[in-house]
Design a protein around this motif. Structure first.
Motif, mmCIF file in Angstrom:
data_model
loop_
_atom_site.group_PDB
_atom_site.id
_atom_site.type_symbol
_atom_site.label_atom_id
_atom_site.label_comp_id
_atom_site.label_asym_id
_atom_site.label_seq_id
_atom_site.Cartn_x
_atom_site.Cartn_y
_atom_site.Cartn_z
ATOM 1 N N SER B 104 0.505 -1.160 -0.182
ATOM 2 C CA SER B 104 0.174 -0.139 -0.091
ATOM 3 C C SER B 104 0.696 0.864 -0.237
ATOM 4 C CB SER B 104 -1.116 -0.238 1.266
ATOM 5 O OG SER B 104 -1.388 -0.718 1.011
ATOM 6 N N GLY B 105 -0.095 2.407 -0.502
ATOM 7 C CA GLY B 105 1.273 3.460 -0.755
ATOM 8 C C GLY B 105 0.214 4.388 1.080
ATOM 9 N N VAL B 126 7.909 -11.119 6.703
ATOM 10 C CA VAL B 126 8.854 -9.622 6.134
ATOM 11 C C VAL B 126 8.280 -8.217 5.786
ATOM 12 C CG1 VAL B 126 10.953 -8.989 5.041
ATOM 13 C CG2 VAL B 126 11.269 -11.526 5.745
ATOM 14 N N ALA B 127 8.639 -7.194 7.051
ATOM 15 C CA ALA B 127 7.971 -5.941 6.208
ATOM 16 C C ALA B 127 8.969 -5.601 5.636
ATOM 17 C CB ALA B 127 8.209 -5.453 8.011
ATOM 18 N N TYR B 128 8.718 -3.926 4.952
ATOM 19 C CA TYR B 128 9.397 -3.383 4.241
ATOM 20 C C TYR B 128 8.299 -2.037 4.110
ATOM 21 C CZ TYR B 128 5.452 -3.857 0.354
ATOM 22 O OH TYR B 128 4.448 -3.607 0.566
ATOM 23 N N LEU B 168 15.586 1.234 0.820
ATOM 24 C CA LEU B 168 14.504 0.285 0.961
ATOM 25 C C LEU B 168 14.928 -0.640 2.743
ATOM 26 C CD1 LEU B 168 11.686 -1.559 -0.049
ATOM 27 C CD2 LEU B 168 14.060 -2.836 -0.554
ATOM 28 N N VAL B 169 13.934 -0.316 3.647
ATOM 29 C CA VAL B 169 14.074 -0.861 5.058
ATOM 30 C C VAL B 169 13.651 -2.036 5.035
ATOM 31 C CG1 VAL B 169 14.038 -0.421 7.685
ATOM 32 C CG2 VAL B 169 14.426 1.052 5.833
ATOM 33 N N GLY B 194 3.905 0.617 1.425
ATOM 34 C CA GLY B 194 4.505 -0.575 2.797
ATOM 35 C C GLY B 194 3.924 -1.407 2.400
ATOM 36 N N GLY B 195 4.701 -2.662 3.321
ATOM 37 C CA GLY B 195 3.518 -3.969 3.354
ATOM 38 C C GLY B 195 4.555 -5.109 4.188
ATOM 39 N N TRP B 196 3.649 -6.146 3.863
ATOM 40 C CA TRP B 196 4.583 -7.195 4.439
ATOM 41 C C TRP B 196 4.683 -7.982 3.193
ATOM 42 C CZ3 TRP B 196 0.791 -4.755 6.661
ATOM 43 C CH2 TRP B 196 0.755 -4.069 7.839
ATOM 44 N N PHE B 197 5.981 -9.349 3.161
ATOM 45 C CA PHE B 197 5.987 -10.136 2.631
ATOM 46 C C PHE B 197 5.675 -11.726 3.280
ATOM 47 C CE2 PHE B 197 8.708 -9.395 -1.327
ATOM 48 C CZ PHE B 197 9.058 -7.431 -0.964
#
Lengths: 242, 199
Positions: B104-105, B126-128, B168-169, B194-197
């Motif tokens: 999502s933005g 994993v969060a990013y 990117l974090v 951002g979001g999650w794998f």
């Protein structure tokens, strides 16, 4: 006024006299003096704005309380006499505080040391007295059990969060507010809600008494206080429900 | 757009810093070209968004970017959620992330925030956070990483990452991955994807 309320109010008075009649006749003034009481500062007249001793004011406040939806509440403004409110506010602003900082739960300041609480002794005595309890009952028609005296402060970057681990029991929130003039968009308001909808927002209001019953299923949090408050503080004394 | 997989092949390694404190996380700078970052930021600002205002957070969020019709967003999502990217993450972080990718933005305006939490939900591995705008320190909006006790209780902020466009974090989600977005101050919005794998 219902018979139930009258009976309820009468049973609360143990040693105090409250003169009232069915329907609180216009012009009635309440006399909360305790017979034999010799402790200074424990009479309601010592603390609260005389307007709140008038039957018309109490009748009006109770009407507001009864009719407010979806969550009953009343916020009595200019509640203490101006002189007393200024004194308490200065105590709160000068008090030694300790920060309670559990980042995923709440961040705020509290006064728990005897030294910090010493100036509040007479106010605490009145808040925990039967007179105060009777007064709160007259305002709301509820049997409000006052057992706390909990001065707290919120400033920039502080808040409370809803948290599954700390489910609040149903009760009645009662607090005196001595906050600085907090801008409406500065955060710090109390938000009452259920799992499905928001019920009520209560913004800081200097020199007020707020009463909000919190039935089962109603939760509460303090919105994050943002930078717009600057150095101002939300200062409250909770006497029930914290 | 520079693919995440390319980074492992050459200069990307020099820009990739794996850090362990206060919890394992990766910071990759310049993962996207500056023109692409600007275009993606503009695209995110143009997407329909929902305003969230709760105890825990206050910000604007787009719908799932996989549903977007914008060319730049579609291209980004296609590459970012590809099997190559997932294999890359497995190499970098040792986490198997073959499941769907939440994407999502997010737009933070003046006083918006996201208070401390650990991101733990079923499936999240994993969060990013991909930054599409740069903030000065005085504007807040930093990603604050908390230390924690052995039992997972947060202590205090141990590291702050100030937003820098194109960075990117990534971090594995665990009870130790407690973080917040500090209050954003100022009129220039803080824009991220951002979001999650998921596993």
């Amino acid at each position: 006024m219902s018979d139930d309320f009258l009976n309820q109010a009468r049973t609360l008075n143990q040693g105090d006299t409250v003169r009232h009649q069915e329907g609180i006749r216009k012009g009635t003034r309440f006399n909360f003096s305790s017979k034999g009481s010799s402790v200074a500062g424990t009479n309601v007249e010592d603390w609260i704005n005389p307007a709140y001793l008038r039957a018309s004011t109490i009748r009006g406040a109770r009407a507001v309380f009864a009719s407010s939806r979806p969550l009953s509440h009343v916020q009595a403004r200019n509640f203490l006499s101006e002189e007393k409110a200024d004194i308490v506010r200065s105590w709160l602003n000068c008090a030694d505080v300790e920060e309670v900082n559990i980042p995923n739960l709440h961040v705020y300041e509290r006064m728990t040391s005897r030294k910090a609480l010493a100036p509040f002794r007479s106010l605490k005595k009145w808040c925990l007295s039967n007179q105060c309890r009777t007064f709160l009952s007259l305002l709301t028609g509820l049997n409000v059990k006052v057992s706390d005296f909990f001065p707290i402060r919120f400033s920039h970057r502080q808040y409370t969060l809803l948290n599954d681990a700390t489910n609040l029991k149903p009760g009645v929130d009662v607090f005196l507010d001595f906050s600085d003039d907090i801008p409406r968009n500065g955060g710090g308001e109390l938000v009452y809600l259920t799992k499905t909808r928001e019920l009520l927002k209560v913004f800081p209001c200097r020199n007020s008494l707020t009463i909000i019953p919190r039935p089962f299923g109603v939760m509460r949090y303090r919105k994050y206080v943002n930078y717009r408050v600057g150095r101002k503080k939300i200062s409250q004394i909770w006497i029930s429900g914290w | 757009m520079m693919a995440l997989t390319c980074l492992l092949n050459f200069q990307g390694l020099a820009k990739l810093r794996e850090l362990k404190q206060p919890f394992p996380h990766i910071v990759i700078e310049q993962v996207l070209s500056a023109p692409f970052v600007r275009a993606l930021a503009k695209a995110i600002l143009g997407e329909p968004k929902k305003r969230w205002n709760t105890d825990l957070y206050q910000f604007w969020q787009t719908n799932d970017l996989a549903q977007s019709n914008h060319t730049k967003i579609k291209g980004f999502v296609r590459q970012f959620t590809s099997i190559e990217t997932k294999n890359c993450i497995k190499k970098i972080l040792g986490c198997q992330v073959l499941g769907p990718v939440d994407c999502s933005g997010f737009v933070f305006e003046d006083t918006d925030y996201l208070l401390p939490h650990d991101d733990q939900m079923p499936g999240r591995k994993v969060a990013y956070i991909l930054y599409l705008s740069t903030s000065k320190k005085k504007n807040g909006g930093a990603l604050d990483l908390f230390g924690s006790t052995p039992s997972g209780k947060p202590t205090k902020v141990k590291k702050s990452i100030t937003p820098r466009a194109g960075t990117l974090v990534l971090f594995p989600v665990s009870r130790r991955s407690i973080h917040q977005v500090a209050e954003h101050v100022g009129n220039n919005p803080r824009i991220t994807v951002g979001g999650w794998f998921n596993e």
